[in-house]
Write an enzyme that holds these catalytic residues in place. Structure first.
Site: not given
Length: 615
Positions: A116, A185, A220, A260, A272, A274, A276
């Site tokens: 990330k 962050e 989360h 995302e 980020e 992903n 996959r």
């Protein structure tokens, strides 16, 4: 062309990929740890290969063993599923180096986006410097650079808590992903978690397959997801598509992936990418009429996507069923899943079946239930109704929470955000036991015993049974009469071992009964039959700290020994269960008078870990 595919994963996603392979005529190979030897994904695959051991680090995270398993089983391709090694570039390279086809993005794309921190740099962003966070930066989010699923994340609102949060996040990330790198962050509270599904081929075509809203989260980790994300302005939606395509093309991406964002104040903040397939991909499949796993396989085989992507139709909502207790800090639950059935009319993706054991080694997700309908209102109603009618006999689950969440005004009116459970968890988990469930259980248990107890011409005391229900003790009283069992306040219409029918205030109600030892399920209500004479040896001293779930003791506070002075809320013991670390804290200021816990010790729920004597 792929003839035999190995899935380097387990459980629900392995079963889901095997289903598509069966449709395409592809033979399948499953992997399993010792803990998963009899798991559903090993039973539905054409063949299975054992990875000796139980913990993820010694089985599903061992890329070298997985490549050897693929070669030994005669596979010619590997699909990583999601989680574990799905975003590990070294594993992707090892698969290719072994002469196997990799059903996923190029290792270089994984390398660029799987971390990330590197993904943010690629998008022109930078995380905060953990060494120079100031009070003005708070709140902040400590986040694992690798992996996902909410593991390795900590929200920090007090600067003094940052060092401990960093340490805890590193330990959890290393355990879950084999990589302890974390970053910091800004934490944007009360935003919406929105993502874009992308699909890209090797010929330069990129599809942006709509948006998904994944704002309802705990720890989360997503709980309820839907497509499309409701209520987004058209201009913001187009901006999300453009940013997602930009990220995809920046790394020459191939296959299925997800970009995302956090949407707050009408703006999109990149989180980020992903690299996959995502857990929530079925809602996109339902809306676009696609099989994303089949598309992944076609892309891996070199086929081109059509220039025009399919058009969306309707709305889809997905809920994740977990073996966990939301009212007890989302504590994972273990045990035998005695019975699990879902009504027709919805899609079920699961890696569990009746009789399976839910253990401590892996994520506690049991299944995903997905509803699709022409409108959002219809899809939400259909999913809530299906979950309400789902039969779940076994460990405590989050099913009731899901039903209440789907029917909450903030959700039905699409006003939800990532702080939904922070605001509403207490009310959503308030016990609402059926007051007639104990009586129904007692009547079913009494079936066939009337000859033994007998009815009498002379009135006598009622038969009484005791049950634990929603943390409280309940008594159920009934009498045997000439015409059958009777109870005050209701009319007993029928009382059999599996079905009891009561008439309450003129309304007839059915109660389906199932018994497993001292556990009794009455419709959707779970009870525990209590003995007539409680065992006095089960009592614990005041200040006893008990294991909230089965797991392994992985850490003790530094210098912790009997006689140590502790403060209220001080972390004392770290327990690992289902790929997450759980802190056991001191209940009050006092002295540690007993410490049975030891690093490496496996404990059952309720095991005594320590005793703190209050001052």
């Amino acid at each position: 062309m792929i003839a035999t595919l190995l899935v380097a994963n387990r459980g629900e996603i392995a079963c889901r990929i095997f289903r598509t392979c069966a449709d395409l005529g592809i033979r399948t190979v499953a992997l399993h740890s010792d803990a998963d030897e009899g798991a559903l994904h090993t039973r539905v695959a054409d063949t299975a290969v054992r990875l000796p051991g139980a913990a993820p680090a010694e089985t599903y995270l061992r890329g070298d063993l997985i490549v050897k398993a693929a070669l030994a089983a005669g596979a010619d391709a590997v699909h990583p599923g999601y989680g574990f090694l799905s975003e590990n570039a070294d594993f992707a390279r090892a698969v290719r180096d072994a002469g196997l086809l990799w059903v996923g993005p190029p290792p270089e794309a994984i390398e660029a986006m799987a971390s990330k921190t590197r993904a943010k740099e690629l998008m022109g962003l930078a995380p905060l410097d953990a060494q120079h966070v100031t009070p003005a930066d708070l709140p902040v989010l400590v986040k694992a650079a690798a992996g996902g699923g909410g593991r390795g994340m900590r929200v920090v609102r007090d600067l003094a808590a940052l060092p401990g949060a960093l340490e805890d996040a590193r330990a959890e990330a290393a355990s879950a992903f084999g990589d302890g790198e974390v970053f910091v962050e800004p934490y944007l509270e009360n935003g919406r978690h929105v993502e874009v599904q992308i699909l890209a081929d090797t010929h330069g075509t990129v599809w942006t397959l709509g948006t998904r809203d994944c704002s309802l989260q705990r720890r989360h980790q997503k709980v309820i997801e839907e497509a499309p994300a409701p209520g987004l302005p058209p201009a913001l939606t187009e901006e999300l598509y453009a940013l997602a395509e930009r990220a995809t093309r920046a790394v020459s991406y191939e296959g299925a992936g997800t970009v995302e964002f956090l949407v707050a104040d009408g703006r999109a903040h990149f989180l980020e990418m992903n690299t996959r397939l995502q857990v929530e991909h079925p809602v996109t499949e339902a809306v676009f009429g696609l099989d994303l796993v089949a598309e992944q396989i076609r892309v891996a085989e070199g086929h081109a996507l059509p220039a025009e992507q399919p058009a969306p139709c309707g709305h889809a909502v997905e809920a994740r069923l977990y073996a966990e207790d939301p009212a007890r800090g989302w504590a994972p639950q273990t045990g035998t899943l005695h019975r699990f059935t879902v009504p027709d009319g919805v899609r079920l993706d699961t890696g569990c079946a009746d009789g399976d054991t839910i253990g401590v080694h892996y994520d506690p997700m049991l299944a995903k239930v997905i509803a699709h309908a022409p409108t959002r209102t219809e899809a939400v109603r259909r999913l809530a109704g299906a979950l309400e009618r789902t039969v779940l006999h076994g460990p405590v689950t989050n099913r009731d929470l899901l039903v209440r969440s789907l029917r909450h005004p903030e959700f039905t009116e699409a006003r939800m955000d990532t702080g939904f459970y922070d605001r509403h968890l207490t009310t959503l988990t308030e016990p609402a036991p059926d007051p007639h469930a104990p009586l129904a259980a007692a009547l079913a248990d009494a079936h066939g015993r009337s000859r033994f107890g007998g009815w009498r011409n002379v009135p006598s005391g009622p038969q009484v049974k005791r049950y634990a229900l929603a943390g409280e003790e309940h008594e159920a009283a009934y009498r045997h009469t000439r015409t059958g069992p009777a109870a005050d306040g209701v009319r007993v219409v029928h009382a059999g071992p599996d079905l009891v029918v009561l008439e309450v205030d003129g309304v007839r109600r059915k109660f389906e009964i199932a018994r497993y030892g001292d556990q009794v399920h009455v419709n959707a209500t779970a009870l525990t039959a209590l003995p007539r004479f409680p065992d006095p040896t089960t009592a614990h001293a005041p200040g006893s700290l008990l294991a909230p779930m089965p797991g392994t003791v992985v850490r003790l506070a530094e210098g912790l020994t009997e006689g140590t002075e502790v403060r209220a809320g001080q972390p004392l013991i770290w327990l690992e269960a289902m790929k997450m670390e759980h802190r056991i804290t001191a209940p009050a200021d006092g002295t540690l008078t007993a410490l049975p816990a030891a690093v490496g010790r496996q404990v059952e729920m309720g095991t005594l870990l320590a005793v703190v004597e209050s001052k």
